[in-house]
Every structure is written in structure tokens, then in C-alpha cells.
Enzyme design. Structure first.
Site, PDB file in Angstrom:
ATOM      1  N   LYS A  91       0.840  -1.204   0.205  1.00 29.50           N
ATOM      2  CA  LYS A  91      -0.142  -0.297   0.297  1.00 29.50           C
ATOM      3  C   LYS A  91       0.563   1.070   0.061  1.00 29.50           C
ATOM      4  O   LYS A  91       2.343   1.046   0.310  1.00 29.50           O
ATOM      5  CB  LYS A  91      -0.846  -0.318   1.305  1.00 29.50           C
ATOM      6  CG  LYS A  91      -1.519  -1.171   1.177  1.00 29.50           C
ATOM      7  CD  LYS A  91      -2.420  -1.297   2.423  1.00 29.50           C
ATOM      8  CE  LYS A  91      -4.160  -2.128   1.727  1.00 29.50           C
ATOM      9  NZ  LYS A  91      -5.237  -2.471   3.778  1.00 29.50           N
ATOM     10  N   TYR A 127     -12.771  -2.573  -3.845  1.00 29.98           N
ATOM     11  CA  TYR A 127     -13.285  -3.037  -2.325  1.00 29.98           C
ATOM     12  C   TYR A 127     -14.587  -2.607  -2.091  1.00 29.98           C
ATOM     13  O   TYR A 127     -15.208  -1.897  -1.411  1.00 29.98           O
ATOM     14  CB  TYR A 127     -12.813  -1.354  -1.490  1.00 29.98           C
ATOM     15  CG  TYR A 127     -11.664  -1.642  -0.976  1.00 29.98           C
ATOM     16  CD1 TYR A 127     -10.655  -2.320  -0.269  1.00 29.98           C
ATOM     17  CD2 TYR A 127     -10.170  -0.156  -0.847  1.00 29.98           C
ATOM     18  CE1 TYR A 127      -9.379  -3.252   0.105  1.00 29.98           C
ATOM     19  CE2 TYR A 127      -8.533  -1.101  -0.582  1.00 29.98           C
ATOM     20  CZ  TYR A 127      -8.776  -2.170  -0.082  1.00 29.98           C
ATOM     21  OH  TYR A 127      -7.208  -2.665   0.223  1.00 29.98           O
ATOM     22  N   PHE A 156     -16.241   4.650   6.148  1.00 33.26           N
ATOM     23  CA  PHE A 156     -14.240   4.750   6.084  1.00 33.26           C
ATOM     24  C   PHE A 156     -14.334   4.733   4.113  1.00 33.26           C
ATOM     25  O   PHE A 156     -12.913   4.767   3.428  1.00 33.26           O
ATOM     26  CB  PHE A 156     -13.582   4.549   6.848  1.00 33.26           C
ATOM     27  CG  PHE A 156     -14.163   2.513   7.463  1.00 33.26           C
ATOM     28  CD1 PHE A 156     -13.654   1.602   6.054  1.00 33.26           C
ATOM     29  CD2 PHE A 156     -14.490   2.083   8.432  1.00 33.26           C
ATOM     30  CE1 PHE A 156     -13.770   0.827   6.234  1.00 33.26           C
ATOM     31  CE2 PHE A 156     -14.696   1.309   7.994  1.00 33.26           C
ATOM     32  CZ  PHE A 156     -14.506   0.456   7.134  1.00 33.26           C
ATOM     33  N   ARG A 190      -1.995 -14.242   3.961  1.00 37.48           N
ATOM     34  CA  ARG A 190      -2.756 -13.888   4.519  1.00 37.48           C
ATOM     35  C   ARG A 190      -2.266 -14.197   6.231  1.00 37.48           C
ATOM     36  O   ARG A 190      -2.211 -12.986   6.710  1.00 37.48           O
ATOM     37  CB  ARG A 190      -4.424 -14.634   4.627  1.00 37.48           C
ATOM     38  CG  ARG A 190      -5.154 -14.810   2.998  1.00 37.48           C
ATOM     39  CD  ARG A 190      -5.298 -12.993   3.896  1.00 37.48           C
ATOM     40  NE  ARG A 190      -6.736 -12.583   4.625  1.00 37.48           N
ATOM     41  CZ  ARG A 190      -7.681 -11.362   4.005  1.00 37.48           C
ATOM     42  NH1 ARG A 190      -7.696 -10.584   3.739  1.00 37.48           N
ATOM     43  NH2 ARG A 190      -8.782 -10.920   4.820  1.00 37.48           N
ATOM     44  N   THR A 224      -6.467  -7.423  10.263  1.00 34.86           N
ATOM     45  CA  THR A 224      -6.738  -6.043   9.321  1.00 34.86           C
ATOM     46  C   THR A 224      -6.013  -5.182  10.416  1.00 34.86           C
ATOM     47  O   THR A 224      -5.077  -4.400   9.831  1.00 34.86           O
ATOM     48  CB  THR A 224      -7.942  -5.291   9.141  1.00 34.86           C
ATOM     49  OG1 THR A 224      -8.481  -6.841   8.533  1.00 34.86           O
ATOM     50  CG2 THR A 224      -8.097  -4.648   8.417  1.00 34.86           C
ATOM     51  N   ARG A 258       1.672  -7.454   9.176  1.00 34.74           N
ATOM     52  CA  ARG A 258       0.886  -6.101  10.260  1.00 34.74           C
ATOM     53  C   ARG A 258       1.010  -5.962  11.296  1.00 34.74           C
ATOM     54  O   ARG A 258       1.124  -4.472  11.842  1.00 34.74           O
ATOM     55  CB  ARG A 258      -0.829  -6.584  10.044  1.00 34.74           C
ATOM     56  CG  ARG A 258      -0.920  -5.624   8.122  1.00 34.74           C
ATOM     57  CD  ARG A 258      -2.338  -6.411   7.976  1.00 34.74           C
ATOM     58  NE  ARG A 258      -2.706  -5.880   6.449  1.00 34.74           N
ATOM     59  CZ  ARG A 258      -3.974  -6.926   6.176  1.00 34.74           C
ATOM     60  NH1 ARG A 258      -4.993  -7.266   7.464  1.00 34.74           N
ATOM     61  NH2 ARG A 258      -4.333  -6.771   4.937  1.00 34.74           N
ATOM     62  N   ASN A 312      -2.144  -0.366   7.089  1.00 35.67           N
ATOM     63  CA  ASN A 312      -1.728  -1.983   7.354  1.00 35.67           C
ATOM     64  C   ASN A 312      -1.199  -2.315   6.816  1.00 35.67           C
ATOM     65  O   ASN A 312      -0.678  -3.666   6.510  1.00 35.67           O
ATOM     66  CB  ASN A 312      -2.755  -2.344   7.568  1.00 35.67           C
ATOM     67  CG  ASN A 312      -4.162  -2.578   7.061  1.00 35.67           C
ATOM     68  OD1 ASN A 312      -3.234  -2.132   5.750  1.00 35.67           O
ATOM     69  ND2 ASN A 312      -5.182  -3.392   7.161  1.00 35.67           N
ATOM     70  N   HIS A 336      -1.861  -5.458   0.891  1.00 32.48           N
ATOM     71  CA  HIS A 336      -3.336  -6.048   1.356  1.00 32.48           C
ATOM     72  C   HIS A 336      -2.954  -7.285   0.374  1.00 32.48           C
ATOM     73  O   HIS A 336      -2.275  -7.556   0.219  1.00 32.48           O
ATOM     74  CB  HIS A 336      -4.652  -4.692  -0.642  1.00 32.48           C
ATOM     75  CG  HIS A 336      -5.646  -6.548  -0.918  1.00 32.48           C
ATOM     76  ND1 HIS A 336      -6.640  -6.378  -0.456  1.00 32.48           N
ATOM     77  CD2 HIS A 336      -5.187  -7.365  -1.926  1.00 32.48           C
ATOM     78  CE1 HIS A 336      -7.906  -7.250  -0.926  1.00 32.48           C
ATOM     79  NE2 HIS A 336      -6.325  -7.411  -1.945  1.00 32.48           N
ATOM     80  N   GLU A 385      -8.616 -10.942  -8.316  1.00 34.54           N
ATOM     81  CA  GLU A 385      -8.197  -9.438  -8.364  1.00 34.54           C
ATOM     82  C   GLU A 385      -6.609  -9.904  -8.888  1.00 34.54           C
ATOM     83  O   GLU A 385      -6.669  -8.591  -9.746  1.00 34.54           O
ATOM     84  CB  GLU A 385      -7.998  -9.798  -6.625  1.00 34.54           C
ATOM     85  CG  GLU A 385      -9.066  -9.391  -5.410  1.00 34.54           C
ATOM     86  CD  GLU A 385      -8.219  -9.189  -4.081  1.00 34.54           C
ATOM     87  OE1 GLU A 385      -9.091  -8.539  -3.618  1.00 34.54           O
ATOM     88  OE2 GLU A 385      -7.366 -10.178  -3.944  1.00 34.54           O
TER      89      GLU A 385
END
Ligand code: ADP
Length: 153
Positions: free
Chosen positions: A9, A49, A57, A85, A91, A102, A112, A115, A126
Site C-alpha cells: 500500500k 473494495y 470510511f 494472509r 486487519t 501488520r 496496514n 493487501h 483480483e
């Protein structure tokens, strides 16, 4: 072998953590079959998203993902989706256990670091969203027998 999408990110790019985070995935034994920097748009993020579209948010998360380019990666490995993951952690960075990406690098719910696709169907959709076929490479590391038992891959 399975493929999964990881996005580093904007917070990761801004904090100059690109190399460090990529290195974690490489050290784990996942191999990179696609890698590029890209500037995300509101359009692609609204799709990516979509499951957050009713959240207060939603726009803030999209704005944060457009703050600067991201690094998109396709990682390959046995059970890669779950392995990534697990490495990423939950998250909220403040609550993520130490030892996860994270948990070790984030103090935020939103900022965080990564993704990571959350299941086989999502990963497929994706990867199609972020990569063209010609940007993904068919190759296998030559040390697979040091990474896996011979009946694992
Ligand atoms: P994950 O990225 O762990 O799969 P989600 O798909 O639920 O989580 O959310 C996507 C992203 O939206 C998160 O990674 C995070 O950046 C942001 N986000 C999710 N929930 C919140 C929240 N309650 N507050 C702030 N940001 C959030």
C-alpha cells in the site's frame, strides 16, 4: 501451486519499506511471478473494495490507496493464499500479533502495509483486475526440493 495478489500500500511505499516487505515473502519461500508499480484510480478501487462500499470510511480508504503508487505483486506457492494472509495478520495493525507483517510494521487499522487476497475466487478476480496475462510469468524456483517435501508441490 496457487497464486495470490499482494498490494504494497502507499503507506509502505512512503515509509520506504518496499524491499523489506518483499523480502519477507521471498524468505518465506513464496516466489514472485508478477511485480509492478501502479497508480490506482477511484474506479479500480471502487471495484476492489466494493465489499466496503456501505462503510463510512469507504472514500477515506480509497483516497489512502491513491496517495501515491502501490506495488502490485503476484506470489506463487503451495497454499499461497492462506500462507500470505497468515503472514499479513489481522486487519488492524495495532491488534495484529507480533511476527505478522501488520503486527510488526503497522499501528493502524487503515494504514496496514499490505493487501492480500482472502480466498481462491477473490485471488483469481483480483489478479485479473491488476495484471494482464503477459505480466504474469510461468517459472519455478530451482530449489523447490529445499522449500517443500517432494509430495507437497
Ligand atoms: P483486509 O485488508 O484485512 O482483507 P478488509 O477487506 O475488511 O480487510 O478491508 C480492506 C481495507 O480497508 C483494510 O485493509 C483497511 O486498510 C481498511 N479498513 C477495513 N476496516 C477498517 C476500519 N474499521 N477502519 C479503517 N480502515 C479499515
Amino acid at each position: 501451486m496457487e497464486r495470490t495478489l499482494v498490494l504494497l500500500k502507499p503507506c509502505t511505499v512512503q515509509r520506504a519499506l518496499i524491499g523489506e516487505i518483499i523480502s519477507i515473502f521471498e524468505k518465506k519461500g513464496l516466489h514472485i511471478v508478477g511485480l509492478k508499480m501502479m497508480q490506482l484510480t477511484d474506479e479500480i478501487l471502487s471495484e476492489h473494495y466494493a465489499h466496503l462500499s456501505e462503510k463510512p470510511f469507504f472514500q477515506r480508504v480509497k483516497d489512502s490507496m491513491m496517495a501515491c503508487p502501490v506495488v502490485a505483486m503476484c506470489l506463487e506457492g503451495v497454499g499461497a493464499i492462506e500462507a500470505v494472509r497468515t503472514l499479513a495478520g489481522p486487519t488492524n495493525g495495532r491488534l495484529a500479533p507480533a511476527g505478522t507483517i501488520r503486527g510488526d510494521y503497522s499501528m493502524s487499522y487503515q494504514e496496514n502495509i499490505v493487501h492480500a487476497s482472502d480466498g481462491p475466487e477473490t485471488a483469481k478476480a483480483e489478479l485479473k483486475r491488476f495484471f494482464t496475462d503477459s505480466e504474469l510469468f510461468e517459472w519455478k524456483p530451482n530449489n523447490l526440493l529445499s522449500t517443500y517435501a517432494n509430495d507437497e508441490f
